[in-house]
Design a protein around this motif. Structure first.
Motif, PDB file in Angstrom:
ATOM      1  N   SER A 218      29.514 -18.657 -44.747  1.00 31.76           N
ATOM      2  CA  SER A 218      30.422 -19.287 -45.704  1.00 31.76           C
ATOM      3  C   SER A 218      31.294 -20.330 -45.029  1.00 31.76           C
ATOM      4  O   SER A 218      31.593 -21.384 -45.610  1.00 31.76           O
ATOM      5  N   GLU A 219      31.734 -20.062 -43.813  1.00 35.80           N
ATOM      6  CA  GLU A 219      32.631 -20.986 -43.120  1.00 35.80           C
ATOM      7  C   GLU A 219      31.975 -22.319 -42.792  1.00 35.80           C
ATOM      8  O   GLU A 219      32.668 -23.307 -42.514  1.00 35.80           O
ATOM      9  N   THR A 220      30.655 -22.369 -42.799  1.00 32.13           N
ATOM     10  CA  THR A 220      29.939 -23.611 -42.508  1.00 32.13           C
ATOM     11  C   THR A 220      29.251 -24.167 -43.757  1.00 32.13           C
ATOM     12  O   THR A 220      28.326 -24.971 -43.640  1.00 32.13           O
ATOM     13  N   CYS A 221      29.691 -23.739 -44.939  1.00 35.70           N
ATOM     14  CA  CYS A 221      29.077 -24.149 -46.213  1.00 35.70           C
ATOM     15  C   CYS A 221      27.605 -23.763 -46.264  1.00 35.70           C
ATOM     16  O   CYS A 221      26.769 -24.497 -46.804  1.00 35.70           O
ATOM     17  N   GLY A 222      27.279 -22.617 -45.731  1.00 31.29           N
ATOM     18  CA  GLY A 222      25.897 -22.155 -45.738  1.00 31.29           C
ATOM     19  C   GLY A 222      25.157 -22.612 -44.500  1.00 31.29           C
ATOM     20  O   GLY A 222      25.740 -22.834 -43.430  1.00 31.29           O
ATOM     21  N   GLY A 223      23.831 -22.746 -44.651  1.00 28.99           N
ATOM     22  CA  GLY A 223      23.000 -23.098 -43.510  1.00 28.99           C
ATOM     23  C   GLY A 223      23.377 -24.429 -42.900  1.00 28.99           C
ATOM     24  O   GLY A 223      23.442 -25.457 -43.585  1.00 28.99           O
ATOM     25  N   CYS A 224      23.623 -24.408 -41.591  1.00 26.60           N
ATOM     26  CA  CYS A 224      23.974 -25.636 -40.866  1.00 26.60           C
ATOM     27  C   CYS A 224      23.018 -25.895 -39.710  1.00 26.60           C
ATOM     28  O   CYS A 224      23.071 -26.966 -39.096  1.00 26.60           O
ATOM     29  N   VAL A 225      22.158 -24.928 -39.411  1.00 24.17           N
ATOM     30  CA  VAL A 225      21.136 -25.070 -38.369  1.00 24.17           C
ATOM     31  C   VAL A 225      19.804 -24.718 -39.002  1.00 24.17           C
ATOM     32  O   VAL A 225      19.616 -23.598 -39.497  1.00 24.17           O
ATOM     33  N   TYR A 226      18.864 -25.667 -38.997  1.00 21.91           N
ATOM     34  CA  TYR A 226      17.553 -25.465 -39.614  1.00 21.91           C
ATOM     35  C   TYR A 226      16.488 -25.421 -38.524  1.00 21.91           C
ATOM     36  O   TYR A 226      16.348 -26.373 -37.746  1.00 21.91           O
ATOM     37  N   ASP A 227      15.768 -24.311 -38.474  1.00 23.00           N
ATOM     38  CA  ASP A 227      14.716 -24.113 -37.466  1.00 23.00           C
ATOM     39  C   ASP A 227      15.254 -24.353 -36.063  1.00 23.00           C
ATOM     40  O   ASP A 227      14.578 -24.928 -35.195  1.00 23.00           O
ATOM     41  N   GLY A 228      16.485 -23.924 -35.831  1.00 24.99           N
ATOM     42  CA  GLY A 228      17.091 -24.030 -34.507  1.00 24.99           C
ATOM     43  C   GLY A 228      17.729 -25.360 -34.200  1.00 24.99           C
ATOM     44  O   GLY A 228      18.312 -25.528 -33.119  1.00 24.99           O
ATOM     45  N   VAL A 229      17.647 -26.332 -35.115  1.00 21.44           N
ATOM     46  CA  VAL A 229      18.202 -27.671 -34.885  1.00 21.44           C
ATOM     47  C   VAL A 229      19.349 -27.891 -35.861  1.00 21.44           C
ATOM     48  O   VAL A 229      19.171 -27.743 -37.074  1.00 21.44           O
ATOM     49  N   PRO A 230      20.549 -28.254 -35.387  1.00 23.88           N
ATOM     50  CA  PRO A 230      21.670 -28.500 -36.304  1.00 23.88           C
ATOM     51  C   PRO A 230      21.382 -29.663 -37.248  1.00 23.88           C
ATOM     52  O   PRO A 230      20.628 -30.584 -36.920  1.00 23.88           O
ATOM     53  N   LEU A 231      21.985 -29.604 -38.429  1.00 24.21           N
ATOM     54  CA  LEU A 231      21.869 -30.693 -39.386  1.00 24.21           C
ATOM     55  C   LEU A 231      22.551 -31.947 -38.841  1.00 24.21           C
ATOM     56  O   LEU A 231      23.338 -31.885 -37.884  1.00 24.21           O
ATOM     57  N   ASP A 232      22.264 -33.079 -39.442  1.00 22.06           N
ATOM     58  CA  ASP A 232      22.874 -34.336 -39.019  1.00 22.06           C
ATOM     59  C   ASP A 232      24.399 -34.236 -39.138  1.00 22.06           C
ATOM     60  O   ASP A 232      24.932 -33.852 -40.177  1.00 22.06           O
TER      61      ASP A 232
END
Length: 400
Positions: A218-232
């Motif tokens: 919740s503190e990161t607005c949900g998923g912030c790392v996809y397949d081990g790589v952080p979002l832009d």
């Protein structure tokens, strides 16, 4: 909305309630100043009584109380809490600004390659961040989501528009795979909430699924790392104690009315999570497990998530959760709660404890091998789709 606010907001300009039928009518003559007439109406907070009549039903309507036979007012009874009532800690309310929600949604759409006008299927509760973000992504994409309050494997496949994206937890994905659903008709499957077994991911991809495993909260607005790589725009690092730290535009501003908790969780621009992590050789982030899930057995500390990840690769394990249960000799004993992949307990398809211990010792220290095995039909879950670890840690806290 205005009528609801008016009903819930106390108003001091409302007229006083009508007098009771048993009260005498108020006198019209002015009362002397020295002896003011006593009020004949009930107190404002007391609801008016109900008197049966030939035109009214035999029971009082909702919100009314039948009068006593002696004419006296009824006393309100205060219910005592049940003696088996379980008291939980007050929840933390996470404050998420609109800019953070939009930044997370836009970065997700860019990562999965969503085209303008792509729709989303919302089958997760919107009381959690995963369901909320499905709605926000739809708003950012300019589309209307397809809402499914109680998702079922057959209903989900039928309700999903062609190419629609969907956010799932591993349990829902397992049901789709078991039902033989053609997952190639869906767009991207954003998978989160819990670690997914490798066999589940392989089975879903064999059916044409395009799965993105996510990490966030919740503190990161949900998923912030996809397949081990952080979002832009998102950065990930490790603290000195191995905890995962997250920075970026999708962070929360704090916990509501809890500056003490906010100060503990924030380190400048960084949010310090309660998860342990490590970076692989290719730079991808690997989540080892929760800090509070570390098991202290015989003076040795092991991460429950790492043991579960090792057991999930066993061919006879369909699903697994590892917890630490109290033990008089070891302090905590490593307990594996396993859903067998080949059959029920006692059959040839169910794994044995010695078999799983030997399998874990191939890649981990001997003290990490489970000392207790519990075979269940299903892992008990929370409403968010995560395993109910509190129930599994307790005595007899087995699955269903």
């Amino acid at each position: 909305m205005r009528s609801w606010i008016a009903a819930c907001t106390p108003s001091f300009s409302r007229p006083a309630p009508a007098c009771s039928p048993r009260s005498p009518p108020p006198s019209t003559a002015p009362a002397p100043r020295s002896a003011p007439s006593p009020p004949t109406c009930p107190p404002p907070r007391s609801p008016p009584c109900w008197t049966p009549s030939p035109r009214t039903p035999s029971r009082p309507p909702a919100g009314r109380r039948a009068p006593r036979r002696d004419g006296r007012a009824r006393r309100r009874r205060h219910r005592r809490p049940h003696r088996h009532l379980r008291l939980h800690r007050a929840p933390k309310f996470t404050e998420l600004p609109a800019a953070a929600l939009r930044a997370s949604a836009a970065a997700t759409l860019a990562r999965i390659g969503a085209a303008p006008g792509d729709r989303w299927l919302c089958c997760l509760p919107t009381s959690h961040i995963a369901g909320i973000q499905v709605l926000v992504r739809s708003l950012v994409a300019g589309t209307e989501p397809v809402i499914m309050p109680k998702p079922d494997a057959a209903d989900l496949a039928a309700a999903a528009p062609p190419g629609a994206h969907v956010a799932l937890v591993p349990t829902l994905l397992r049901r789709l795979v078991d039902a033989g659903t053609d997952l190639s008709k869906l767009g991207a499957i954003v998978l989160g909430g819990a670690a997914a077994p490798p066999a589940l991911l392989a089975g879903a991809r064999d059916r044409g699924a395009r799965v993105f495993t996510t990490y966030g909260m919740s503190e990161t607005c949900g998923g912030c790392v996809y397949d081990g790589v952080p979002l832009d725009g998102v950065r990930a690092s490790l603290a000195a104690d191995g905890r995962i730290r997250i920075a970026g535009p999708s962070l929360f501003t704090g916990y509501r009315l809890r500056p003490d908790l906010t100060a503990t969780a924030r380190d400048g621009e960084w949010f310090v999570t309660g998860d342990l992590g490590a970076f692989e050789d290719d730079g991808r982030l690997r989540v080892r497990g929760r800090v509070d899930d570390v098991i202290n057995t015989g003076g040795e500390k092991v991460v429950a998530g790492e043991i579960a990840a090792a057991l999930a690769r066993h061919p006879k394990v369909r699903d697994v959760v590892v917890v630490g249960r109290p033990d008089p000799e070891w302090g905590e004993r490593v307990t594996a709660v396993v859903v067998p992949s080949g059959g029920a307990a006692g059959t040839a398809g169910a794994p044995a404890l010695a078999e799983l211990r030997a399998f874990v010792r191939e890649t981990m220290p001997a003290h990490a091998a489970p000392r207790e095995l519990e075979l269940v039909e299903r892992i008990p879950l929370l409403p968010s789709g995560k395993p109910d670890r509190v129930r599994l840690r307790g005595p007899g806290g087995h699955g269903r």
